[in-house]
Design an enzyme around this catalytic site. Structure first.
Site, mmCIF file in Angstrom:
data_model
loop_
_atom_site.group_PDB
_atom_site.id
_atom_site.type_symbol
_atom_site.label_atom_id
_atom_site.label_comp_id
_atom_site.label_asym_id
_atom_site.label_seq_id
_atom_site.Cartn_x
_atom_site.Cartn_y
_atom_site.Cartn_z
ATOM 1 N N THR A 201 0.857 -1.323 -0.125
ATOM 2 C CA THR A 201 0.031 0.114 -0.098
ATOM 3 C C THR A 201 1.044 1.193 0.069
ATOM 4 O OG1 THR A 201 -1.917 1.060 1.063
ATOM 5 C CG2 THR A 201 -0.229 0.093 2.492
ATOM 6 N N ASN A 202 0.378 2.588 0.287
ATOM 7 C CA ASN A 202 1.035 3.569 0.278
ATOM 8 C C ASN A 202 0.631 4.446 1.568
ATOM 9 O OD1 ASN A 202 -1.342 5.470 -0.583
ATOM 10 N ND2 ASN A 202 -1.041 4.155 -2.478
ATOM 11 N N ARG A 203 1.138 5.742 1.453
ATOM 12 C CA ARG A 203 0.941 6.646 2.813
ATOM 13 C C ARG A 203 -0.410 7.478 2.666
ATOM 14 N NH1 ARG A 203 5.581 6.605 5.860
ATOM 15 N NH2 ARG A 203 7.397 6.319 4.785
ATOM 16 N N SER A 204 -1.101 7.401 1.764
ATOM 17 C CA SER A 204 -2.325 8.180 1.754
ATOM 18 C C SER A 204 -3.293 7.753 2.920
ATOM 19 C CB SER A 204 -3.143 7.606 0.488
ATOM 20 O OG SER A 204 -4.413 8.462 0.346
ATOM 21 N N ALA A 267 -5.058 7.558 -4.061
ATOM 22 C CA ALA A 267 -3.541 7.405 -4.513
ATOM 23 C C ALA A 267 -3.778 5.693 -4.673
ATOM 24 C CB ALA A 267 -2.682 7.493 -2.954
#
Ligand code: CTP
Length: 390
Positions: A201-204, A267
């Site tokens: 995943t990502n930091r959004s 994101a």
């Protein structure tokens, strides 16, 4: 909309009567909630006669046979709360999170957008305590309709006079500059399965996307929020919870088909494991990644006439240059460029700082603001485009 009109105890309470009438005339369901002090300035009977529902008595006695109204009911049911006038005392109690009367309890129990219209003497308006309380409230997403300069109670002149009812009503409901429109917003960072337990995943955080949904709702739109974030959504928004880019692609394609405005604030993971394992992995895997579908490009390819399409770009360097190229490449009307390396902006912050690029070569800089205010700046641009098109 179901609007709670909060009235606290200042001379401007007489203007709340006019605000109430105008909101009802505009087709809204208005329930007035008065503080004890407000009742010294205007009679509940006046407001009850003009509003859609009678003024509830308070926390301890109610309009129906002395039964107290549950302190959370009004807040939960509201689509919008407007406090006019908001005295220094009310702002202080609200900022401190107190819930010692029906109005503050309603404010604390609500997830609906809140607008406050301060009214007080100039000395009080300029006092650091009042400024600090307003800063706290603004940071929490509360909208402030600033007082005007003019004659105050007792014949004084200065800033602190509550905005005129016509101004309040026009600003509050935007006035529904997105009324009758269907707005679709995506939010959050997608999660791509490695196995049934792990994800990429990502930091959004999803905060900007959720703020966009709330702003669109406040401006009168019907809102669909396709979100991968574990955040609550404003009451009244149709929420579609998704996890992966593929799920988001399906949900967005379906929701966007009849939409007037589509905002891709999510994101979306650019890559995902090509072959996620069916069972939990116990050895260190060698991950082979593949590209996810470009949802925004697909939406641009099949957009209906007049639909306004907004993309976001999270960048860490050469933000504007990359943004311009992305605007053209993705085929969107507006691209909101977000320098996620700037202090106070981007992932997981409550504030953001963006530049909104348009196809005409224009660039609107939105300095560091709450994500709700950034959302409104985006919809200001969207509304201008919708007007041009229709
Ligand atoms: N986006 C999308 N589908 C993807 C990737 C991105 O719809 N698979 C959307 C995002 O929601 C955003 C916009 O495209 O509105 C730009 O996202 P960004 O990650 O900044 O751009 P990329 O397309 O990934 O381009 P690059 O990796 O070159 O920066």
């Amino acid at each position: 909309m179901r609007i709670v009109l909060g009235i606290s105890g200042g001379i401007a309470a007489y203007k709340a009567v006019e605000v109430c009438r105008r909101l009802v005339d505009a087709g809204h369901h208005v329930t007035p909630v008065m503080t004890e002090a407000a009742r010294r300035f205007v009679g509940p009977a006046t407001l009850s006669a003009l509003a859609s529902a009678p003024v509830p008595e308070g926390l301890w006695t109610g309009e129906t046979g002395g039964v107290p109204i549950p302190h959370t009911r009004l807040g939960r049911d509201a689509d919008l709360i407007v406090v006019a006038p908001a005295t220094a005392d009310l702002l202080a109690r609200y900022a401190a999170g107190m819930a010692d009367d029906l109005l503050t309890a309603t404010l604390l129990a609500t997830r609906a957008p809140v607008v406050v219209c301060p009214a007080m003497h100039t000395e009080m308006w300029e006092h650091p305590a009042v400024r600090d309380n307003l800063d706290v409230l603004r940071r929490r997403g509360v909208r402030v309709i600033e007082p005007e300069a003019g004659r105050l109670a007792g014949g004084d002149v200065g800033t602190g006079r509550m905005a005129e009812p016509t101004t309040i009503v026009a600003r509050v409901v935007g006035l529904g500059d997105l009324a009758g429109r269907h707005v679709v917003v995506s939010a959050g960072g997608t999660r791509e399965a490695i196995d049934p337990v792990r994800v990429l995943t990502n930091r959004s955080s999803g905060k900007q996307g959720h703020a966009l949904a709330e702003a669109a709702l406040l401006r009168g739109a019907r809102v669909t929020l396709v979100t991968a974030a574990a955040l609550g959504a404003p009451h009244g928004v149709d929420v579609v919870r998704v996890e992966s880019a593929a799920q988001m692609a399906r949900a967005m394609t379906a929701a966007a088909a009849g939409a007037d405005v589509v905002v891709m604030a999510a994101a979306v993971a650019d890559f995902r494991p090509k072959a996620p394992a069916d069972d939990k992995l116990h050895e260190v895997p060698e991950l082979v990644l593949e590209r996810t579908p470009d949802i925004l490009a697909a939406l641009a390819a099949r957009r209906r006439p007049g639909q306004v399409l907004v993309g976001f770009a999270a960048e860490t360097a050469d933000a504007l240059e990359r943004g311009r190229a992305k605007l053209a490449r993705k085929g969107v009307d507006l691209l909101v460029v977000n320098d996620v390396s700037a202090p106070g902006a981007g992932f997981d912050h409550d504030t953001n700082e963006v530049t909104i690029l348009d196809t005409g070569g224009g660039a609107t800089v939105v300095p560091l603001r709450s994500k709700r205010e950034v959302a409104d700046a985006v919809f200001d641009e969207v509304v201008a485009r919708l007007r041009k098109d229709t």
